[in-house]
Design a protein around this motif. Sequence first.
Motif, PDB file in Angstrom:
ATOM      1  N   LYS A 165     -18.697  75.781-129.229  1.00 28.70           N
ATOM      2  CA  LYS A 165     -17.979  76.878-129.876  1.00 28.70           C
ATOM      3  C   LYS A 165     -16.844  76.353-130.753  1.00 28.70           C
ATOM      4  N   SER A 166     -16.201  75.287-130.308  1.00 23.99           N
ATOM      5  CA  SER A 166     -15.114  74.708-131.099  1.00 23.99           C
ATOM      6  C   SER A 166     -15.635  74.051-132.375  1.00 23.99           C
ATOM      7  N   LEU A 167     -16.753  73.327-132.266  1.00 22.35           N
ATOM      8  CA  LEU A 167     -17.322  72.691-133.454  1.00 22.35           C
ATOM      9  C   LEU A 167     -17.878  73.716-134.424  1.00 22.35           C
ATOM     10  N   ALA A 168     -18.385  74.829-133.906  1.00 24.06           N
ATOM     11  CA  ALA A 168     -18.872  75.881-134.796  1.00 24.06           C
ATOM     12  C   ALA A 168     -17.732  76.418-135.656  1.00 24.06           C
ATOM     13  N   CYS A 169     -16.562  76.592-135.044  1.00 21.51           N
ATOM     14  CA  CYS A 169     -15.383  77.040-135.808  1.00 21.51           C
ATOM     15  C   CYS A 169     -14.941  75.984-136.810  1.00 21.51           C
ATOM     16  N   GLU A 170     -14.959  74.735-136.391  1.00 19.07           N
ATOM     17  CA  GLU A 170     -14.459  73.640-137.225  1.00 19.07           C
ATOM     18  C   GLU A 170     -15.372  73.347-138.407  1.00 19.07           C
ATOM     19  N   LEU A 171     -16.686  73.342-138.164  1.00 20.34           N
ATOM     20  CA  LEU A 171     -17.637  72.911-139.185  1.00 20.34           C
ATOM     21  C   LEU A 171     -18.245  74.069-139.974  1.00 20.34           C
ATOM     22  N   GLY A 172     -18.066  75.278-139.484  1.00 19.44           N
ATOM     23  CA  GLY A 172     -18.648  76.441-140.150  1.00 19.44           C
ATOM     24  C   GLY A 172     -18.251  76.599-141.606  1.00 19.44           C
ATOM     25  N   PRO A 173     -16.971  76.383-141.959  1.00 16.01           N
ATOM     26  CA  PRO A 173     -16.595  76.527-143.370  1.00 16.01           C
ATOM     27  C   PRO A 173     -17.353  75.594-144.310  1.00 16.01           C
ATOM     28  N   ALA A 174     -17.902  74.493-143.768  1.00 17.92           N
ATOM     29  CA  ALA A 174     -18.702  73.571-144.581  1.00 17.92           C
ATOM     30  C   ALA A 174     -20.178  73.930-144.565  1.00 17.92           C
ATOM     31  N   GLY A 175     -20.515  75.064-143.943  1.00 17.06           N
ATOM     32  CA  GLY A 175     -21.903  75.500-143.914  1.00 17.06           C
ATOM     33  C   GLY A 175     -22.712  74.944-142.764  1.00 17.06           C
ATOM     34  N   VAL A 176     -22.049  74.267-141.824  1.00 14.19           N
ATOM     35  CA  VAL A 176     -22.744  73.679-140.677  1.00 14.19           C
ATOM     36  C   VAL A 176     -22.788  74.695-139.534  1.00 14.19           C
ATOM     37  N   ARG A 177     -23.948  74.855-138.943  1.00 14.21           N
ATOM     38  CA  ARG A 177     -24.101  75.724-137.775  1.00 14.21           C
ATOM     39  C   ARG A 177     -24.171  74.868-136.515  1.00 14.21           C
ATOM     40  N   VAL A 178     -23.522  75.338-135.452  1.00 14.04           N
ATOM     41  CA  VAL A 178     -23.513  74.618-134.174  1.00 14.04           C
ATOM     42  C   VAL A 178     -23.814  75.628-133.075  1.00 14.04           C
ATOM     43  N   ASN A 179     -24.844  75.361-132.296  1.00 19.06           N
ATOM     44  CA  ASN A 179     -25.231  76.236-131.199  1.00 19.06           C
ATOM     45  C   ASN A 179     -25.571  75.412-129.964  1.00 19.06           C
ATOM     46  N   ALA A 180     -25.460  76.038-128.819  1.00 23.39           N
ATOM     47  CA  ALA A 180     -25.897  75.435-127.560  1.00 23.39           C
ATOM     48  C   ALA A 180     -27.116  76.189-127.042  1.00 23.39           C
ATOM     49  N   ILE A 181     -28.056  75.462-126.509  1.00 29.81           N
ATOM     50  CA  ILE A 181     -29.177  76.059-125.778  1.00 29.81           C
ATOM     51  C   ILE A 181     -28.927  75.815-124.301  1.00 29.81           C
ATOM     52  N   LEU A 182     -29.074  76.870-123.512  1.00 27.09           N
ATOM     53  CA  LEU A 182     -28.836  76.801-122.067  1.00 27.09           C
ATOM     54  C   LEU A 182     -30.156  76.998-121.334  1.00 27.09           C
ATOM     55  N   PRO A 183     -30.892  75.910-121.069  1.00 25.23           N
ATOM     56  CA  PRO A 183     -32.135  76.063-120.317  1.00 25.23           C
ATOM     57  C   PRO A 183     -31.864  76.512-118.886  1.00 25.23           C
ATOM     58  N   GLY A 184     -32.831  77.221-118.322  1.00 21.43           N
ATOM     59  CA  GLY A 184     -32.766  77.575-116.913  1.00 21.43           C
ATOM     60  C   GLY A 184     -33.476  76.517-116.087  1.00 21.43           C
ATOM     61  N   ILE A 185     -34.266  76.958-115.142  1.00 24.99           N
ATOM     62  CA  ILE A 185     -35.039  76.026-114.314  1.00 24.99           C
ATOM     63  C   ILE A 185     -36.297  75.668-115.091  1.00 24.99           C
ATOM     64  N   VAL A 186     -36.328  74.458-115.617  1.00 27.20           N
ATOM     65  CA  VAL A 186     -37.402  74.018-116.501  1.00 27.20           C
ATOM     66  C   VAL A 186     -38.428  73.221-115.690  1.00 27.20           C
ATOM     67  N   ARG A 187     -39.662  73.636-115.776  1.00 30.09           N
ATOM     68  CA  ARG A 187     -40.713  72.969-115.018  1.00 30.09           C
ATOM     69  C   ARG A 187     -40.820  71.493-115.399  1.00 30.09           C
ATOM     70  N   GLY A 188     -40.914  70.627-114.387  1.00 27.51           N
ATOM     71  CA  GLY A 188     -41.080  69.212-114.663  1.00 27.51           C
ATOM     72  C   GLY A 188     -40.481  68.349-113.568  1.00 27.51           C
ATOM     73  N   PRO A 189     -40.639  67.019-113.673  1.00 25.47           N
ATOM     74  CA  PRO A 189     -40.180  66.098-112.631  1.00 25.47           C
ATOM     75  C   PRO A 189     -38.674  66.177-112.360  1.00 25.47           C
ATOM     76  N   ARG A 190     -37.897  66.476-113.390  1.00 26.54           N
ATOM     77  CA  ARG A 190     -36.442  66.489-113.217  1.00 26.54           C
ATOM     78  C   ARG A 190     -36.013  67.587-112.243  1.00 26.54           C
TER      79      ARG A 190
END
Length: 257
Positions: A165-190
């Motif tokens: 959220k902080s980088l989105a505010c900082e870099l947004g004026p230059a046209g850069v988008r910053v988002n986070a993806i929040l996975p839930g319980i993802v199937r796999g060995p991990r």
Amino acid sequence: MQVIESLVPRQGLRVLVTAGANGIGLAITRAFHEAGARVHVCDIDVEAAGNLPEGVGFTRADVSREADVEALFEAASGLGGLDVVVNNAGITGPTGGVDEIEPDAWRQTIDVNLNGQYYVARLAAGLLRDSEGLLINMASVAGRLGFAYRTPYAASKWAVVGLTKSLACELGPAGVRVNAILPGIVRGPRIERVIEERAAKREIGYAEMEQENLAKISMRKMVEPTDIAAMALFLAAPGGSSISGQALSVCANVESL
């Protein structure tokens, strides 16, 4: 037709994915490659490079080490710039009560999950300003919920959301988008390892622990790595061009952990 086309990333995107040769990272790598992107990845698992599609660049790098990240960006410079950076590298960290977790294990989790994302973002920022590009930081539903016995992991993922959220505010004026993806319980060995460790801590069986986890998800299912990759592709497509500063859960609605 115009709406449909807006859901597909343009051909030739220059994409960097950290920890891109296994799990969620590999699904994201394959998705961008199939969409016509030029992709470079890093991973600490050199053997996993064999999983990568033909034509995808590979660098062995540990994102918790500044020198490795610098070498990664030098290797990726062959792309001639970057349009999308996926800050995917992370570890599960230790399982235990806060008074049982060793400081070294805490520091390692923060070093990889948070400091690693900073090292990547620091070098990516200028390149993304040049391209008016996209930075995707991989967080977790543990970045919006409390997670008993997994405090280093949860703390690092809450921090990733704040970083995003902080980088989105900082870099947004230059046209850069910053988002986070929040996975839930993802199937796999991990997640299997996480369930095993939590089951041992609780002194219950694996199946019982797995069912307890699923009961906390309103859709009663795990998500697939390809679900996370699909969100990353959408954010990189024209249809995602006004989305920034968001923590986007892809989790089948995890209600608690």
